[in-house]
Write an enzyme that holds these catalytic residues in place. Structure first.
Site, PDB file in Angstrom:
ATOM      1  N   ASP A  11     -27.726  16.044  36.643  1.00 20.15           N
ATOM      2  CA  ASP A  11     -27.398  15.495  35.252  1.00 20.15           C
ATOM      3  C   ASP A  11     -28.142  13.995  35.184  1.00 20.15           C
ATOM      4  OD1 ASP A  11     -26.068  17.487  34.388  1.00 20.15           O
ATOM      5  OD2 ASP A  11     -24.127  16.821  34.877  1.00 20.15           O
ATOM      6  N   ASP A 130     -21.629  25.162  27.126  1.00 22.36           N
ATOM      7  CA  ASP A 130     -20.538  24.495  27.661  1.00 22.36           C
ATOM      8  C   ASP A 130     -19.202  25.054  26.930  1.00 22.36           C
ATOM      9  OD1 ASP A 130     -22.093  22.695  29.050  1.00 22.36           O
ATOM     10  OD2 ASP A 130     -22.315  21.490  27.073  1.00 22.36           O
TER      11      ASP A 130
END
Length: 252
Positions: A11, A130
């Site tokens: 990330d 997600d």
């Protein structure tokens, strides 16, 4: 038999690799180019680089960094974050990315998946979802880096996106993210058994046993983790040898 893949996720925020728990409490994990090169040398199968604030900050993903990454690693890597158009993807692929990941933009504009698959091929299009399991037991899609809940179920959206041309599903359980308590086996298995494309399980990997579980019970095609690799809690060669002991085919 197809080999199972081990994937490291990086990330990216402000040019650095970061990691949080349940999408919060972000901390620095190092330089993404250096980390990527290290993982390639260690024998990781693929890498995923996600610009985690691109959508929120309404900007495009970083082509300069993608180009640097491409010059330092020799394994496939996927890039995501802020991708909204065919032109965005073309630019990233020209700078060395092998696949792209779309999330919020694809949900808001389902025709984007169709357009990308038509232009670059389904094998290039990874749909990132997600998902969070709510009190009713159902898994719902969240957008904007996990900040915005929708009323669409994970399974319904995944099936629709695959019908539109998505070639792979990257499923991140928000309930399990960063907890190191194991992957979300039930929803992973449901997607893996119901969809004709590979499913990558993400969120919750903490021990080598968890990877065995997600490949056997969860039926995942690939397992993705971040902090346990970034902070050297599990070494890639050790993990692959462990998986082989359980007759799980991996590339050594």
């Amino acid at each position: 038999m197809l080999t199972k893949r081990i994937i490291a996720c990086l990330d990216i925020k402000d040019g650095r690799t970061v990691k949080g728990v349940n999408f919060e409490n972000i901390r620095d994990a190092g330089d993404p180019v250096e980390l990527g090169a290290f993982y390639a040398k260690e024998g990781i199968d693929e890498l995923v680089f996600l610009d985690i604030t691109a959508t929120i900050e309404k900007r495009k993903t970083w082509t300069t960094l993608v180009n640097r990454i491409a010059h330092h690693i020799n394994i496939p890597f996927t890039v995501g974050g802020g991708i909204k158009t065919v032109e965005d993807v073309s630019e990233l692929l020209q700078n060395g990315a092998d696949k792209i990941s779309v999330n919020t933009a694809a949900f808001r504009n389902p025709k984007l998946v169709e357009a990308l698959a038509r232009e670059f091929g389904s094998q290039c299009v990874v749909l990132a979802i997600d998902a969070k399991q709510e009190a009713d037991g159902e898994w719902y899609v969240y957008l904007n880096g996990g900040r915005l809940k929708t009323e669409t179920t994970c399974f319904d959206w995944a099936r629709k996106a695959v019908d539109s041309g998505a070639g792979e599903i990257l499923l991140t359980s928000m309930n399990h993210d960063g907890t190191k308590l194991g992957f979300a086996l039930d929803i992973t298995r449901k997607l893996s058994e119901s969809l004709p494309v590979p499913v990558i399980a993400s969120g919750g990997g903490g021990k080598m046993e968890h990877f065995v579980e997600v490949f056997t019970e969860g039926k995942a095609d690939a397992a993705l983790a971040a902090s346990i690799f970034h902070f050297r809690e599990i070494a890639i060669p050790d993990l692959k040898r462990y998986l082989l002991e359980y007759s799980i085919p991996v590339r050594i």
